[in-house]
Motif scaffolding. Structure first.
Motif, PDB file in Angstrom:
ATOM      1  N   GLU A 190       0.818  -1.209   0.000  1.00 34.93           N
ATOM      2  CA  GLU A 190       0.000   0.000   0.000  1.00 34.93           C
ATOM      3  C   GLU A 190       0.855   1.263   0.000  1.00 34.93           C
ATOM      4  O   GLU A 190       0.445   2.295  -0.543  1.00 34.93           O
ATOM      5  CB  GLU A 190      -0.960  -0.009   1.191  1.00 34.93           C
ATOM      6  N   ALA A 194       0.284   4.034  -2.830  1.00 34.70           N
ATOM      7  CA  ALA A 194       0.040   5.449  -2.563  1.00 34.70           C
ATOM      8  C   ALA A 194       0.979   6.328  -3.391  1.00 34.70           C
ATOM      9  O   ALA A 194       0.561   7.358  -3.939  1.00 34.70           O
ATOM     10  CB  ALA A 194       0.214   5.735  -1.072  1.00 34.70           C
ATOM     11  N   THR A 197      -0.241   6.129  -7.046  1.00 34.50           N
ATOM     12  CA  THR A 197      -1.483   6.877  -7.250  1.00 34.50           C
ATOM     13  C   THR A 197      -1.220   8.378  -7.284  1.00 34.50           C
ATOM     14  O   THR A 197      -1.777   9.102  -8.125  1.00 34.50           O
ATOM     15  CB  THR A 197      -2.493   6.538  -6.146  1.00 34.50           C
TER      16      THR A 197
END
Length: 232
Positions: A190, A194, A197
């Protein structure tokens, strides 16, 4: 030292093996811990083990010394590198500089560069799902290579390549010390999601903050790991 018999997982090489091929095998042994930090690399032993000439061994060790994961000591031969705290600080300072610059340039990044980053993240996600530490480490490095590639500079790409083996070694050490692929695979993935993204949405401020935080956290974890007693 590496565990007894750990070298047996690497089959003898064929006759006519080049120094580059032997270097590839020894590099993988270092990355997987089959050859441990500060382990002595005796030319005669490696020559017999892999059935190659001592000249081939010497040249292979020279390649790894150039990559800075093996060091040659006068009158004492070659050993696998054990990073110092300064080594780690220097590597992550370079990485933060390159990736921070990439984050600041992301608004001008081509769609092709962002597609490459997406593919690199997808490969990291696939590797994470397998739980194979060596593959996760490789894909982690390739993800960060794709971040730097956002700069669109052949010189910066070459500079990253120049430190890539050391960075892979550092990431492998991080995996060895903290077993992220087993203990917190989703959390580790994750963090990369992040970053991806933020870059994909061209959010400069967020992307710059996330790459800085990610690198700084890993830097401190590695420094902490270096301070721990050697379990061997």
């Amino acid at each position: 030292m590496a565990a007894a018999g750990s070298m047996d997982q690497f089959a003898s090489l064929r006759r006519g093996t080049t120094a580059e091929e032997l270097a590839t095998v020894l590099r993988e042994m270092i990355m997987t811990g089959a050859l441990a930090p500060e382990e002595q690399l005796r030319e005669e032993h490696l020559s017999e083990r892999f059935e190659v000439s001592r000249r081939t061994v010497r040249d292979a060790l020279g390649i790894l010394a150039h990559e800075r994961i093996v060091r040659h000591y006068r009158h004492r031969g070659s050993r696998v590198v054990r990073f110092t705290e300064q080594d780690i600080r220097d590597l992550y300072r370079v990485r933060r500089t390159l990736e921070g610059a990439a984050a600041r340039e992301v608004r001008r990044a081509s769609g092709e560069k962002l597609e490459k980053l997406e593919r690199a993240f997808d490969e990291l996600a696939r590797a994470t799902a397998t739980g194979v530490a060596a593959e996760i480490v490789r894909c982690d490095l390739e993800f960060h290579r794709a971040v730097v590639a956002i700069l669109g500079s052949a010189r910066f790409d070459e500079f990253f390549t120049a430190i890539a083996v050391e960075m892979r070694y550092a990431i492998a050490m991080l995996e060895s010390a903290y077993a992220e692929s087993k203990l917190r695979p989703d959390e580790a993935l994750e963090e990369h999601r992040a970053i991806y993204t933020a870059l994909a949405s061209r959010d400069v401020g967020l992307a710059e903050r996330l790459v800085e935080e990610h690198a700084r956290q890993n830097e401190e974890l590695l420094v902490k790991a270096l301070a721990q007693p050697d379990p061997s």
